[in-house]
Design a protein around this motif. Sequence first.
Motif, PDB file in Angstrom:
ATOM      1  N   MET A 227      23.565  70.101 -12.172  1.00 42.36           N
ATOM      2  CA  MET A 227      23.756  69.285 -13.366  1.00 42.36           C
ATOM      3  C   MET A 227      24.977  68.369 -13.201  1.00 42.36           C
ATOM      4  O   MET A 227      24.928  67.191 -13.562  1.00 42.36           O
ATOM      5  N   ILE A 228      26.035  68.920 -12.621  1.00 43.86           N
ATOM      6  CA  ILE A 228      27.226  68.098 -12.399  1.00 43.86           C
ATOM      7  C   ILE A 228      26.891  66.954 -11.444  1.00 43.86           C
ATOM      8  O   ILE A 228      27.305  65.804 -11.656  1.00 43.86           O
ATOM      9  N   ASP A 229      26.115  67.242 -10.401  1.00 47.07           N
ATOM     10  CA  ASP A 229      25.709  66.188  -9.465  1.00 47.07           C
ATOM     11  C   ASP A 229      24.936  65.084 -10.184  1.00 47.07           C
ATOM     12  O   ASP A 229      25.180  63.898  -9.956  1.00 47.07           O
ATOM     13  N   VAL A 230      23.998  65.489 -11.030  1.00 45.95           N
ATOM     14  CA  VAL A 230      23.183  64.485 -11.726  1.00 45.95           C
ATOM     15  C   VAL A 230      24.045  63.697 -12.718  1.00 45.95           C
ATOM     16  O   VAL A 230      23.901  62.470 -12.824  1.00 45.95           O
ATOM     17  N   ILE A 231      24.970  64.378 -13.401  1.00 45.53           N
ATOM     18  CA  ILE A 231      25.851  63.664 -14.342  1.00 45.53           C
ATOM     19  C   ILE A 231      26.673  62.615 -13.584  1.00 45.53           C
ATOM     20  O   ILE A 231      26.802  61.475 -14.007  1.00 45.53           O
ATOM     21  N   ARG A 232      27.204  63.021 -12.431  1.00 47.00           N
ATOM     22  CA  ARG A 232      27.996  62.066 -11.628  1.00 47.00           C
ATOM     23  C   ARG A 232      27.132  60.881 -11.199  1.00 47.00           C
ATOM     24  O   ARG A 232      27.558  59.733 -11.243  1.00 47.00           O
ATOM     25  N   ARG A 233      25.906  61.187 -10.765  1.00 48.31           N
ATOM     26  CA  ARG A 233      25.013  60.110 -10.311  1.00 48.31           C
ATOM     27  C   ARG A 233      24.698  59.174 -11.467  1.00 48.31           C
ATOM     28  O   ARG A 233      24.719  57.955 -11.308  1.00 48.31           O
ATOM     29  N   GLU A 234      24.450  59.754 -12.627  1.00 46.24           N
ATOM     30  CA  GLU A 234      24.130  58.919 -13.793  1.00 46.24           C
ATOM     31  C   GLU A 234      25.316  58.036 -14.170  1.00 46.24           C
ATOM     32  O   GLU A 234      25.149  56.878 -14.525  1.00 46.24           O
ATOM     33  N   ARG A 235      26.519  58.601 -14.084  1.00 43.87           N
ATOM     34  CA  ARG A 235      27.722  57.803 -14.389  1.00 43.87           C
ATOM     35  C   ARG A 235      27.857  56.635 -13.433  1.00 43.87           C
ATOM     36  O   ARG A 235      28.191  55.529 -13.821  1.00 43.87           O
TER      37      ARG A 235
END
Lengths: 213, 214
Positions: free
Chosen positions: A112-120
Motif C-alpha cells: 500500500m505504501i508503494d502504491v501511495i508513493r507511486r500515486e503521489r
Amino acid sequence: MVAFAGYAGDITTSPASRNRVRWAPVPMTGRQEAEATALMIRAQQGDGAAYAALLTALASSAKQYVRNRCGDVPWADDVAQETLLTIHSARRTYDPRRPFAPWFYAILSSRMIDVIRRERRVRSREFGTDVLPEPISPPAPGYDRAAALDGRQLQSALNSLPQRQREIVSAIKLRDESVKDVSERLGMSQSAVKVTAHRGYKALRRLLGGKDA
Amino acid sequence: MRTDDLIADLAGRVAPVRPLPPPLIRAMYWLVLAAITVAAGVTVFGPRADVMVRVAQADYLSIAVLAVCASVFSVIVSLTLAVPGAERTPLLRVTAVAIFGIWAGTTVWEVVHEGRGLPVFTDPHWPVCFGRVVLVALLPAVMLFVMVRRGTPLRPRWTAAMATAAAASAGALAVHVACPLDDPGHVFLGHLVPVMAMAAAAVMVRRTPTSTVR
C-alpha cells in the motif's frame, strides 16, 4: 470462505514525517487465523482451490483495509493486486508455525505504501483534463512548424540563441531530425547534442516567458 | 487485469513450495560457511606471528569480538528482514547498528588518541588489507544474497546493507587475525573502512541485489 474485512490494521500518518505510514495490526480472531493458516498450508502443498479461496478472501480484506484508511480511492484494486502478486512470490516465506496476520499485513502495508508513493509521483507530474486534446497528425510535407506558431516571437527567440544551440534545436524540433542524425552531421556525440538541445530549450523557455526549470 | 482473473491465474499455476526454515536456522547455516571462509582466508594469508599473545590482550580481542558480533547480528537481521512480518521489533537492527557504531567509535578513538592521523599515502599496506577484506567477504556475500533472495525482503536497502555488512565483517575478522600491523590508522583504513564502504555501497545501489519484490 474466510471473511477478513473486519480486522485490518490501524494505519496513521505521523505529523512529524508525512511520508511515513505506520500501522499496528489488530490480531485476527482465533478462528480466522486458523482458517487462513489452514488454507495457506494447503496452498503451499499446491492445492489450487484452497489458494484461490485464500486469495479471494485476502483481496477483499486488502481492499477493505485500503478503504478504511484512505477512503474510496481508485487505486484500492491496485493495492489488492500488488499484494496478491507479492503473496504469490513470497508464499514460501510463510512459516505455518507462526501467526498468519503479521505476515499478511506486513506485505499489505508495504504494497500500500508503494502504491501511495507511486500515486503521489503520478499526481505530481500529471494533470487531469475534462476535454481530451485533439490528436496531432503528422505534419504534411513542406509544413513549416515555426511559421505555424507565433512565428515572429519564436524566430526572434531562436535567433538569440548561440549558433550551435539554434542549429540543434531547429533540427530536432522544427525539422524532426533524430539526435543520431544531428550528432553525425555536426560531428558531436549524441550526449553532447542532447545536452546542447536541453540548454537551448531552457533558454527558449526563458525567452518566451515560461518558467525556467 | 481484473482481480478475479488474477486470482484464477495465480491459483492455476500454484506449485508446491517448501517453507523456508526460520531465519535463525538459516543464519546458522551461513555462519558455518562464513567460519569456513574466514579459516580459509587466514590459512591463505597466514596468521600473524604473535596471534596467541595478542589474543590475550583486550584491545585486540575486543575488535575481534566486535567483528564476530557484527557479523552474527547482521546476518540474523538480514535473514529476518527477508521474511515479511518476522521482524516484530527493530531492536535487533538497532543492536547491529550499535555494534558497528562501537566498532567504528573504538577504532576512530584510537586513531585520534594516537594523534598521527590517517596514513592514506604513507602506509602502502592498507590497500592490501582492504582488498583482502573484500576478497574474503565475496563468497559469504554471494551466498547470503542467494539466501536472502529466496525470501521476500520488503526493506531491500536495509536487507542488502546488513547482508553486505555481515559478509564484510567476516572478511575483516580474517584480516584482523592475519595482519601483523597494529597501527590504528592502518586498522581503520584497511580493516574497518572496507566494511563500511561495502555496506554503504549496498545501500546506495539503486536496485539492490535483494530486490526480489516487484
